[in-house]
Design a protein around this motif. Structure first.
Motif, PDB file in Angstrom:
ATOM      1  N   VAL A  39     -82.780 -27.805  60.874  1.00  0.00           N
ATOM      2  CA  VAL A  39     -83.174 -26.528  60.567  1.00  0.00           C
ATOM      3  C   VAL A  39     -85.002 -26.671  59.804  1.00  0.00           C
ATOM      4  N   ARG A  40     -84.632 -27.448  58.198  1.00  0.00           N
ATOM      5  CA  ARG A  40     -86.631 -27.906  57.666  1.00  0.00           C
ATOM      6  C   ARG A  40     -87.337 -28.232  58.433  1.00  0.00           C
ATOM      7  N   ASN A  41     -86.923 -29.520  58.838  1.00  0.00           N
ATOM      8  CA  ASN A  41     -87.960 -29.827  60.348  1.00  0.00           C
ATOM      9  C   ASN A  41     -88.727 -29.248  61.231  1.00  0.00           C
ATOM     10  N   LEU A  42     -87.904 -28.042  61.474  1.00  0.00           N
ATOM     11  CA  LEU A  42     -88.005 -27.265  62.443  1.00  0.00           C
ATOM     12  C   LEU A  42     -89.194 -25.856  62.034  1.00  0.00           C
ATOM     13  N   GLU A  43     -88.437 -25.852  61.003  1.00  0.00           N
ATOM     14  CA  GLU A  43     -89.102 -24.327  59.898  1.00  0.00           C
ATOM     15  C   GLU A  43     -90.919 -25.526  59.540  1.00  0.00           C
ATOM     16  N   GLN A  44     -90.805 -26.159  59.188  1.00  0.00           N
ATOM     17  CA  GLN A  44     -92.320 -27.540  58.439  1.00  0.00           C
ATOM     18  C   GLN A  44     -93.109 -27.085  59.685  1.00  0.00           C
ATOM     19  N   PHE A  45     -92.328 -28.054  61.283  1.00  0.00           N
ATOM     20  CA  PHE A  45     -93.406 -27.735  62.510  1.00  0.00           C
ATOM     21  C   PHE A  45     -93.588 -26.459  63.125  1.00  0.00           C
ATOM     22  N   GLU A  46     -92.571 -25.850  62.624  1.00  0.00           N
ATOM     23  CA  GLU A  46     -93.457 -24.156  63.146  1.00  0.00           C
ATOM     24  C   GLU A  46     -94.895 -23.881  62.071  1.00  0.00           C
ATOM     25  N   GLN A  47     -94.115 -23.755  60.720  1.00  0.00           N
ATOM     26  CA  GLN A  47     -95.840 -24.108  59.721  1.00  0.00           C
ATOM     27  C   GLN A  47     -96.662 -24.858  60.259  1.00  0.00           C
TER      28      GLN A  47
END
Length: 436
Positions: free
Chosen positions: A386-394
């Motif tokens: 989830v953390r990596n996905l949030e980072q990519f979204e940003q």
């Protein structure tokens, strides 16, 4: 078949081409004035008679034609010949209004076939090839245009039409097709499906493809080439003007050659109608000088492009247009900023970790425009933390802000969530229209 389908035209010097255009242009203007009430009325209003038109230098004296004119004169009011001389009717889908009906004489159909044959030849196709046509057949010009062009070339045509993608792949493999013709979004879908079936471009014989009918970016071209193991070429056209074959890619893949013996192209300021100098981006306008049934004078395409006569390494002297950078009528204005879907597509494809499938949703909340970009991630990303996905979204959000100069909400969605298209891809949902 050699490098050109019609070298005398495709490589003509400027003096020769202008002479061809002048003769056809003068005849076309007289035909429009004498046979199409709309043009007689518009020219009379401007105080222009056919005898006032001496050469293409007089083009600016003539009125513009708009898509609404074709709708207002539905179905046969824009014909310059009796309906009994029309051998073919094609039409737009009519999804944004009444369908636009276009008539062709048999000579028009033959001319259209030659224009597409030139495009196929520029893409490297020959009379020895098998050409798989996955454009839709029917009133839409894609299927019929590529079909007749391939036959004109002398190639073997497989009229598959769109749909049933796994069967399409079976046909590509079994019949050993050399070229694929369809929309770029459907080419991408075929490529994705091919790999889902455990196959690669090495499992099919394709070496090239001719794709059009919707905007696509250079990044999308590279992705199609990777998925299918081919060289992907662009073809441009509009149903109202002719269909596919108005302009086409050559080996440079850097702009499309316009068939100037059929069409005179201009670039205008979309707001003032002023003709802009070569190299300046603006709205693309076409005058049809070859068509018998339904010639058009200064038809406003709404496509944004640039013209150039810089020497091309392919040897063709036909003027080149850039790939349309968007349209004046599907351009989104969000919080006062012009936004083209192609800009968003380029950002996403540059980031590489997303699939090329996305959806732009615009709404108005409390009198404020809101834009959300739904981005389909690939399977590898989907299984990430989830953390990596949030980072990519940003990361996507920041890249979009840098390109568009406005902020947009970004929402990552699962693989295969966004609907695939077998025709033109739907990229935008503008909900603001529902509240007007």
């Amino acid at each position: 078949m050699g490098k050109y389908f019609n070298p005398a035209i495709e490589c003509a010097d400027r003096e020769t081409m202008v002479a061809i255009q002048n003769e056809k242009f003068i005849q076309m203007v007289a035909s429009c004035y004498n046979n199409i009430p709309l043009y007689k009325e518009r020219m009379d209003e401007l105080g222009v008679k056919p005898e006032d038109i001496k050469s293409i230098e007089d083009l600016h004296k003539l009125p513009f034609t708009y898509k609404q004119d074709l709708r207002d004169n539905y179905p046969y009011g824009m014909l310059a010949v009796p309906r009994t001389q029309v051998s073919r009717i094609q039409a737009t889908s009519g999804t944004t209004g009444k369908a636009t009906v276009v008539g062709y004489t048999q000579k028009d159909v033959d001319s259209w076939a030659e224009c597409v044959a030139r495009a196929l030849t520029a893409a490297g196709a020959t009379s020895d090839d098998v050409i798989h046509v996955s454009y839709g057949y029917g009133l839409f010009t894609g299927g019929m245009g590529l079909h007749y062009g391939a036959e004109k070339l002398g190639a073997t045509v497989i009229p598959v039409s769109s749909g049933n993608t796994k069967r399409q792949i079976d046909i590509l493999r079994d019949l050993q097709s050399d070229y694929l013709c369809c929309t770029p979004s459907y080419a991408m879908y075929i490529g994705e499906t091919l790999h889902e079936m455990g196959l690669t471009g090495d499992d099919i014989k394709l070496r090239g493809g001719v794709f059009g009918a919707e905007p696509w970016t250079p990044q999308m071209r590279r992705e199609i080439e990777r998925l299918l193991g081919i060289k992907a070429q662009d073809i441009y056209g509009l149903c109202e003007v002719l269909g596919p074959g108005v302009a086409f890619d050559c080996c440079e893949q850097n702009g499309l050659h316009i068939n100037e013996d059929h069409f005179i192209a201009e670039i205008i300021d979309p707001d003032t109608g002023e003709v802009l100098p070569e190299g300046t981006p603006g709205e693309l306008v076409f005058t049809c000088i070859q068509k018998e049934a339904m010639p058009l004078i200064r038809y406003r395409t709404r496509d944004i492009a640039t013209l150039t006569r810089e020497k091309c390494s392919c040897g063709r002297t036909l003027v080149k247009m850039t790939k349309p950078a968007g349209r004046t009528d599907d351009m989104l204005i969000v919080r006062g900023v012009n936004v083209f879907p192609s800009q968003i597509e380029k950002v996403l494809l540059d980031l590489k970790m997303t699939s090329p499938n996305y959806l732009i949703v615009v709404d108005r909340v409390n009198n404020m425009d809101k834009m959300e970009v739904q981005v389909e991630i690939n399977q590898q990303m989907f299984s990430d933390t989830v953390r990596n996905l949030e980072q990519f979204e940003q990361e996507i959000k920041e890249a979009l802000r840098a390109t568009l100069n406005i902020s947009a909400k970004v929402r990552l969605v699962e693989p295969k969530t966004i609907a695939r298209s077998e025709g033109k891809a739907k990229r935008v949902i503008d909900n603001r229209k529902l509240h007007e």
